[in-house]
Design a protein around this motif. Structure first.
Motif, short mmCIF file in Angstrom:
data_model
loop_
_atom_site.label_atom_id
_atom_site.label_comp_id
_atom_site.label_asym_id
_atom_site.label_seq_id
_atom_site.Cartn_x
_atom_site.Cartn_y
_atom_site.Cartn_z
N TRP A 288 26.54 -4.68 -23.05
CA TRP A 288 26.68 -3.89 -24.27
C TRP A 288 27.90 -2.97 -24.09
CZ3 TRP A 288 22.56 -2.79 -20.88
CH2 TRP A 288 22.68 -1.59 -20.18
N SER A 289 28.35 -2.38 -25.18
CA SER A 289 29.44 -1.41 -25.12
C SER A 289 28.98 -0.10 -25.73
CB SER A 289 30.68 -1.92 -25.90
OG SER A 289 31.64 -0.88 -26.02
N TYR A 290 28.76 0.88 -24.89
CA TYR A 290 28.42 2.22 -25.37
C TYR A 290 29.54 2.76 -26.26
CZ TYR A 290 27.58 7.29 -25.08
OH TYR A 290 27.38 8.62 -25.38
N GLY A 291 30.78 2.48 -25.88
CA GLY A 291 31.90 2.97 -26.67
C GLY A 291 31.92 2.41 -28.07
N SER A 292 31.71 1.11 -28.21
CA SER A 292 31.72 0.49 -29.54
C SER A 292 30.59 1.03 -30.40
CB SER A 292 31.62 -1.03 -29.41
OG SER A 292 32.78 -1.57 -28.80
N MET A 293 29.42 1.20 -29.81
CA MET A 293 28.29 1.74 -30.55
C MET A 293 28.54 3.17 -30.97
SD MET A 293 25.23 0.05 -28.24
CE MET A 293 23.87 0.59 -29.29
N VAL B 252 31.60 4.74 -31.43
CA VAL B 252 32.66 4.83 -32.44
C VAL B 252 32.09 4.61 -33.83
CG1 VAL B 252 34.70 3.67 -33.34
CG2 VAL B 252 34.58 4.24 -30.93
N SER B 253 31.23 3.63 -33.96
CA SER B 253 30.62 3.33 -35.26
C SER B 253 29.82 4.52 -35.78
CB SER B 253 29.73 2.10 -35.13
OG SER B 253 29.06 1.84 -36.35
N LEU B 254 29.05 5.16 -34.91
CA LEU B 254 28.23 6.31 -35.31
C LEU B 254 29.09 7.51 -35.68
CD1 LEU B 254 25.39 6.14 -32.63
CD2 LEU B 254 25.15 5.71 -35.08
N VAL B 255 30.11 7.79 -34.89
CA VAL B 255 30.95 8.97 -35.10
C VAL B 255 31.65 8.90 -36.45
CG1 VAL B 255 33.00 10.19 -34.28
CG2 VAL B 255 31.26 9.44 -32.64
N GLN B 256 32.11 7.71 -36.82
CA GLN B 256 32.86 7.58 -38.07
C GLN B 256 31.98 7.72 -39.31
OE1 GLN B 256 36.10 7.68 -37.71
NE2 GLN B 256 35.66 7.68 -35.51
N ASP C 131 23.60 15.16 -37.13
CA ASP C 131 23.34 13.81 -37.63
C ASP C 131 23.25 12.82 -36.48
OD1 ASP C 131 23.58 14.51 -40.40
OD2 ASP C 131 25.75 14.51 -40.15
N VAL C 132 24.14 13.02 -35.50
CA VAL C 132 24.25 12.09 -34.38
C VAL C 132 24.37 12.88 -33.08
CG1 VAL C 132 25.72 10.36 -33.25
CG2 VAL C 132 25.30 10.22 -35.72
N ILE C 133 23.62 12.45 -32.07
CA ILE C 133 23.73 13.01 -30.72
C ILE C 133 24.01 11.85 -29.78
CG2 ILE C 133 22.57 14.22 -28.84
CD1 ILE C 133 20.88 15.65 -30.94
N ILE C 134 25.09 11.96 -29.03
CA ILE C 134 25.42 10.93 -28.04
C ILE C 134 25.29 11.53 -26.64
CG2 ILE C 134 26.89 9.62 -29.61
CD1 ILE C 134 29.33 10.89 -28.26
N ASN C 135 24.98 10.66 -25.70
CA ASN C 135 24.66 11.13 -24.35
C ASN C 135 24.95 9.99 -23.39
OD1 ASN C 135 22.95 11.22 -21.95
ND2 ASN C 135 21.98 13.02 -22.81
N LEU D 98 21.85 8.31 -29.34
CA LEU D 98 22.32 7.17 -28.55
C LEU D 98 22.59 7.64 -27.14
CD1 LEU D 98 23.35 4.19 -28.43
CD2 LEU D 98 25.64 5.13 -28.87
N THR D 99 21.94 7.00 -26.17
CA THR D 99 22.14 7.40 -24.79
C THR D 99 22.25 6.20 -23.87
OG1 THR D 99 21.27 8.70 -22.93
CG2 THR D 99 19.65 7.66 -24.36
#
Length: 249
Positions: free
Chosen positions: A35-40, A42-46, A113-117, A138-139
């Motif tokens: 999987w790609s944490y980065g790709s997931m 980027v989609s959320l941040v935008q 709205d979004v928390i990344i970890n 998303l973690t």
């Protein structure tokens, strides 16, 4: 190079959460994750209006997610990283806060709205408190058996405090804290070291792997690993990674 030369070579400054000294020179390489944490991410941040990056390190990853939403915060618990993150992120409009306790974060109820970890500890109830209803957490986590072969080679038992930390346990915790897990996966990719200096540098950067690590204390074991690399060309360990995407319900 000799063992002693590699030891001297490993005495390099480490800051933020940047392993490029090893990875960019090819002295340490990791097998790809499925999987790609980065790709997931980027989609959320935008798509969000308010974002929190937990455990931002030196802000290296977050700084590459621009353009940012209107409200962006980052936390960091490791004190030396806080000014590094602030210097990198605050000119970009990110507010950086040092945190001391996972269960007491300096944010309002339902703020994000979004928390990344990425590879940061967290308290599920506290994450749920500051996340809006319908928000996304998303973690990507480091599991409890990460790089256990290093401990074995140095004659040090793995840290039992984190032995339970795996995908199933994390899913159950989040579900008890009013999350619905919408994506989850676990993997054990290989990590390869090509010289003993790379291993020493790595262990100095992650002191929780081998508590009170020093070359002098583990010299005999390190010499054996060095000989193994000289004979076989590398020393392999297994990483432990899992990823979760959960919605607040």
């Amino acid at each position: 190079m000799t063992f002693d030369t590699y030891v001297k070579n490993a005495d390099q400054h480490f800051s933020g959460w940047d392993f490029s000294y090893l990875s960019e020179t090819g002295r340490m390489q990791s097998e790809l994750l499925p999987w790609s944490y980065g790709s997931m991410t980027v989609s959320l941040v935008q798509q969000c209006e308010s974002l929190l990056d937990m455990g931002t390190g030196g802000g290296e990853f977050l700084s590459m997610l621009q353009p940012f939403p209107e409200s962006v915060f980052a936390t960091e618990a490791y004190a030396p990283n806080v000014p590094i993150a602030a210097n990198r992120l605050e000119p970009l409009g990110v507010t950086v806060k040092q945190v001391y306790d996972d269960s007491t974060l300096p944010f309002d109820d339902h703020q994000f709205d979004v928390i990344i970890n990425r590879h940061e500890s967290y308290a599920p109830d506290e994450v749920r408190r500051i996340l809006k209803n319908g928000g996304v957490f998303l973690t990507q986590q480091v599991g409890g058996t990460d790089c256990a072969e290093i401990n074995e080679a140095l004659g040090v038992p793995a840290n039992q405090e984190f032995a339970h930390w795996n995908l199933d346990f994390a899913v159950e915790e989040l579900e008890r804290s009013r999350f619905k897990v919408t994506y989850s996966r676990e993997s054990f990719p290989a990590q390869r070291f090509y010289d003993i200096g790379a291993i020493i540098y790595y262990l100095k950067a992650i002191p929780w792997q081998i508590e009170n690590f020093s070359v002098e204390k583990y010299n005999d074991h390190l010499q054996k690993i060095h000989q193994h690399i000289q004979k076989n060309g590398y020393f392999d360990v297994k990483q432990h990674r899992f990823i979760l995407r959960a919605e607040a319900i």
